[in-house]
Write a protein that holds these residues in place. Structure first.
Motif, PDB file in Angstrom:
ATOM      1  N   THR A   3       0.831  -1.202   0.000  1.00 24.02           N
ATOM      2  CA  THR A   3       0.000   0.000   0.000  1.00 24.02           C
ATOM      3  C   THR A   3       0.867   1.255   0.000  1.00 24.02           C
ATOM      4  O   THR A   3       0.567   2.230  -0.702  1.00 24.02           O
ATOM      5  CB  THR A   3      -0.942  -0.009   1.215  1.00 24.02           C
ATOM      6  OG1 THR A   3      -1.717  -1.210   1.187  1.00 24.02           O
ATOM      7  CG2 THR A   3      -1.864   1.194   1.200  1.00 24.02           C
ATOM      8  N   LYS A   4       1.952   1.236   0.758  1.00 29.07           N
ATOM      9  CA  LYS A   4       2.869   2.384   0.801  1.00 29.07           C
ATOM     10  C   LYS A   4       3.442   2.661  -0.581  1.00 29.07           C
ATOM     11  O   LYS A   4       3.467   3.805  -1.036  1.00 29.07           O
ATOM     12  CB  LYS A   4       3.987   2.116   1.802  1.00 29.07           C
ATOM     13  CG  LYS A   4       4.998   3.246   1.931  1.00 29.07           C
ATOM     14  CD  LYS A   4       6.074   2.883   2.964  1.00 29.07           C
ATOM     15  CE  LYS A   4       7.091   3.975   3.128  1.00 29.07           C
ATOM     16  NZ  LYS A   4       7.988   4.139   2.005  1.00 29.07           N
ATOM     17  N   ARG A   5       3.898   1.616  -1.273  1.00 31.32           N
ATOM     18  CA  ARG A   5       4.444   1.805  -2.624  1.00 31.32           C
ATOM     19  C   ARG A   5       3.382   2.354  -3.567  1.00 31.32           C
ATOM     20  O   ARG A   5       3.665   3.227  -4.396  1.00 31.32           O
ATOM     21  CB  ARG A   5       5.015   0.487  -3.147  1.00 31.32           C
ATOM     22  CG  ARG A   5       6.357   0.128  -2.530  1.00 31.32           C
ATOM     23  CD  ARG A   5       7.051  -1.001  -3.289  1.00 31.32           C
ATOM     24  NE  ARG A   5       6.253  -2.217  -3.385  1.00 31.32           N
ATOM     25  CZ  ARG A   5       6.248  -3.191  -2.482  1.00 31.32           C
ATOM     26  NH1 ARG A   5       7.000  -3.107  -1.406  1.00 31.32           N
ATOM     27  NH2 ARG A   5       5.505  -4.265  -2.666  1.00 31.32           N
ATOM     28  N   ALA A   6       2.161   1.856  -3.472  1.00 31.28           N
ATOM     29  CA  ALA A   6       1.080   2.349  -4.334  1.00 31.28           C
ATOM     30  C   ALA A   6       0.788   3.827  -4.058  1.00 31.28           C
ATOM     31  O   ALA A   6       0.584   4.615  -4.989  1.00 31.28           O
ATOM     32  CB  ALA A   6      -0.175   1.497  -4.135  1.00 31.28           C
ATOM     33  N   LEU A   7       0.766   4.221  -2.796  1.00 25.18           N
ATOM     34  CA  LEU A   7       0.539   5.619  -2.454  1.00 25.18           C
ATOM     35  C   LEU A   7       1.668   6.503  -2.987  1.00 25.18           C
ATOM     36  O   LEU A   7       1.419   7.609  -3.489  1.00 25.18           O
ATOM     37  CB  LEU A   7       0.402   5.781  -0.936  1.00 25.18           C
ATOM     38  CG  LEU A   7      -0.899   5.278  -0.330  1.00 25.18           C
ATOM     39  CD1 LEU A   7      -0.799   5.230   1.197  1.00 25.18           C
ATOM     40  CD2 LEU A   7      -2.064   6.161  -0.767  1.00 25.18           C
ATOM     41  N   GLU A   8       2.893   6.015  -2.889  1.00 34.67           N
ATOM     42  CA  GLU A   8       4.028   6.787  -3.403  1.00 34.67           C
ATOM     43  C   GLU A   8       3.943   6.940  -4.925  1.00 34.67           C
ATOM     44  O   GLU A   8       4.247   8.012  -5.463  1.00 34.67           O
ATOM     45  CB  GLU A   8       5.343   6.130  -2.982  1.00 34.67           C
ATOM     46  CG  GLU A   8       5.602   6.275  -1.497  1.00 34.67           C
ATOM     47  CD  GLU A   8       6.763   5.454  -0.978  1.00 34.67           C
ATOM     48  OE1 GLU A   8       7.250   5.802   0.113  1.00 34.67           O
ATOM     49  OE2 GLU A   8       7.170   4.468  -1.638  1.00 34.67           O
ATOM     50  N   ARG A   9       3.496   5.900  -5.627  1.00 32.74           N
ATOM     51  CA  ARG A   9       3.302   5.999  -7.081  1.00 32.74           C
ATOM     52  C   ARG A   9       2.231   7.027  -7.421  1.00 32.74           C
ATOM     53  O   ARG A   9       2.261   7.632  -8.483  1.00 32.74           O
ATOM     54  CB  ARG A   9       2.949   4.645  -7.672  1.00 32.74           C
ATOM     55  CG  ARG A   9       4.143   3.724  -7.841  1.00 32.74           C
ATOM     56  CD  ARG A   9       3.842   2.516  -8.720  1.00 32.74           C
ATOM     57  NE  ARG A   9       2.736   1.707  -8.226  1.00 32.74           N
ATOM     58  CZ  ARG A   9       2.833   0.711  -7.355  1.00 32.74           C
ATOM     59  NH1 ARG A   9       4.012   0.408  -6.840  1.00 32.74           N
ATOM     60  NH2 ARG A   9       1.778   0.017  -6.992  1.00 32.74           N
ATOM     61  N   LEU A  10       1.286   7.217  -6.529  1.00 31.79           N
ATOM     62  CA  LEU A  10       0.231   8.210  -6.746  1.00 31.79           C
ATOM     63  C   LEU A  10       0.672   9.619  -6.349  1.00 31.79           C
ATOM     64  O   LEU A  10      -0.110  10.563  -6.430  1.00 31.79           O
ATOM     65  CB  LEU A  10      -1.022   7.822  -5.957  1.00 31.79           C
ATOM     66  CG  LEU A  10      -1.745   6.575  -6.458  1.00 31.79           C
ATOM     67  CD1 LEU A  10      -2.839   6.162  -5.478  1.00 31.79           C
ATOM     68  CD2 LEU A  10      -2.326   6.821  -7.845  1.00 31.79           C
ATOM     69  N   GLY A  11       1.911   9.746  -5.884  1.00 31.99           N
ATOM     70  CA  GLY A  11       2.444  11.067  -5.566  1.00 31.99           C
ATOM     71  C   GLY A  11       2.399  11.449  -4.103  1.00 31.99           C
ATOM     72  O   GLY A  11       2.754  12.564  -3.744  1.00 31.99           O
ATOM     73  N   PHE A  12       1.981  10.553  -3.240  1.00 34.57           N
ATOM     74  CA  PHE A  12       1.941  10.847  -1.808  1.00 34.57           C
ATOM     75  C   PHE A  12       3.305  10.570  -1.193  1.00 34.57           C
ATOM     76  O   PHE A  12       3.920   9.547  -1.478  1.00 34.57           O
ATOM     77  CB  PHE A  12       0.878  10.007  -1.094  1.00 34.57           C
ATOM     78  CG  PHE A  12      -0.528  10.345  -1.517  1.00 34.57           C
ATOM     79  CD1 PHE A  12      -1.181  11.430  -0.969  1.00 34.57           C
ATOM     80  CD2 PHE A  12      -1.180   9.570  -2.463  1.00 34.57           C
ATOM     81  CE1 PHE A  12      -2.468  11.746  -1.350  1.00 34.57           C
ATOM     82  CE2 PHE A  12      -2.464   9.871  -2.863  1.00 34.57           C
ATOM     83  CZ  PHE A  12      -3.118  10.967  -2.308  1.00 34.57           C
ATOM     84  N   GLU A  13       3.769  11.486  -0.367  1.00 37.03           N
ATOM     85  CA  GLU A  13       5.031  11.296   0.337  1.00 37.03           C
ATOM     86  C   GLU A  13       4.732  10.853   1.762  1.00 37.03           C
ATOM     87  O   GLU A  13       3.957  11.501   2.456  1.00 37.03           O
ATOM     88  CB  GLU A  13       5.830  12.592   0.356  1.00 37.03           C
ATOM     89  CG  GLU A  13       6.296  13.037  -1.011  1.00 37.03           C
ATOM     90  CD  GLU A  13       7.092  14.320  -0.955  1.00 37.03           C
ATOM     91  OE1 GLU A  13       7.694  14.602   0.098  1.00 37.03           O
ATOM     92  OE2 GLU A  13       7.089  15.036  -1.968  1.00 37.03           O
ATOM     93  N   LEU A  14       5.342   9.744   2.179  1.00 31.67           N
ATOM     94  CA  LEU A  14       5.149   9.288   3.541  1.00 31.67           C
ATOM     95  C   LEU A  14       6.390   8.555   4.011  1.00 31.67           C
ATOM     96  O   LEU A  14       7.133   7.984   3.218  1.00 31.67           O
ATOM     97  CB  LEU A  14       3.905   8.395   3.674  1.00 31.67           C
ATOM     98  CG  LEU A  14       3.771   7.201   2.741  1.00 31.67           C
ATOM     99  CD1 LEU A  14       3.031   6.100   3.461  1.00 31.67           C
ATOM    100  CD2 LEU A  14       2.998   7.598   1.498  1.00 31.67           C
ATOM    101  N   ASP A  15       6.633   8.610   5.298  1.00 35.66           N
ATOM    102  CA  ASP A  15       7.799   7.951   5.878  1.00 35.66           C
ATOM    103  C   ASP A  15       7.540   6.475   6.146  1.00 35.66           C
ATOM    104  O   ASP A  15       8.409   5.640   5.940  1.00 35.66           O
ATOM    105  CB  ASP A  15       8.215   8.629   7.198  1.00 35.66           C
ATOM    106  CG  ASP A  15       8.743  10.024   6.966  1.00 35.66           C
ATOM    107  OD1 ASP A  15       9.319  10.285   5.893  1.00 35.66           O
ATOM    108  OD2 ASP A  15       8.583  10.863   7.868  1.00 35.66           O
ATOM    109  N   ALA A  16       6.348   6.167   6.634  1.00 34.60           N
ATOM    110  CA  ALA A  16       6.035   4.782   6.983  1.00 34.60           C
ATOM    111  C   ALA A  16       4.523   4.589   6.953  1.00 34.60           C
ATOM    112  O   ALA A  16       3.754   5.554   7.019  1.00 34.60           O
ATOM    113  CB  ALA A  16       6.572   4.448   8.368  1.00 34.60           C
TER     114      ALA A  16
END
Length: 83
Positions: free
Chosen positions: A24-37
Motif C-alpha cells: 500500500t505504501k508503494r502504491a501511495l508513493e506511485r500516486l504522488g503521496f510522500e510518507l515515511d512509513a
C-alpha cells in the motif's frame, strides 16, 4: 449491568514484516503521496454487558489474547467506553 464498547486495535510488532502495508505504501508513493512509513492495523469493536469498565476491559483483553491477536507477532491495545 451496563453496556460497554471495547475497541481492540491489533498491529504487528516492531520488526515483523508487514507486506500489506509495504504494498500500500508503494502504491501511495506511485500516486504522488510522500510518507515515511505505513502500518496496517485491525480494529475490532465489541459491545458487551459488564458490571463495570474494568470487567469489560478484562473481558476484551481476554478476547484479544485468546483469538483477536497472536501475541507472538502482534501488539494490541484495548479501550473501553460506556455505550
Amino acid at each position: 449491568m451496563t453496556t460497554y464498547t471495547a475497541t481492540v486495535t491489533v498491529r504487528l510488532k516492531q520488526g515483523v514484516l508487514d507486506p500489506e502495508a509495504e504494498t500500500t505504501k508503494r502504491a501511495l508513493e506511485r500516486l504522488g503521496f510522500e510518507l515515511d512509513a505505513l502500518r496496517f492495523t485491525e480494529r475490532y469493536e465489541v459491545d458487551l454487558d459488564a458490571s463495570d469498565v474494568d470487567e469489560a476491559a478484562d473481558r476484551a483483553d481476554d478476547m484479544a489474547e485468546r483469538l483477536l491477536a497472536n501475541p507472538t507477532i502482534h501488539d494490541y491495545e484495548v479501550e473501553v467506553v460506556e455505550a
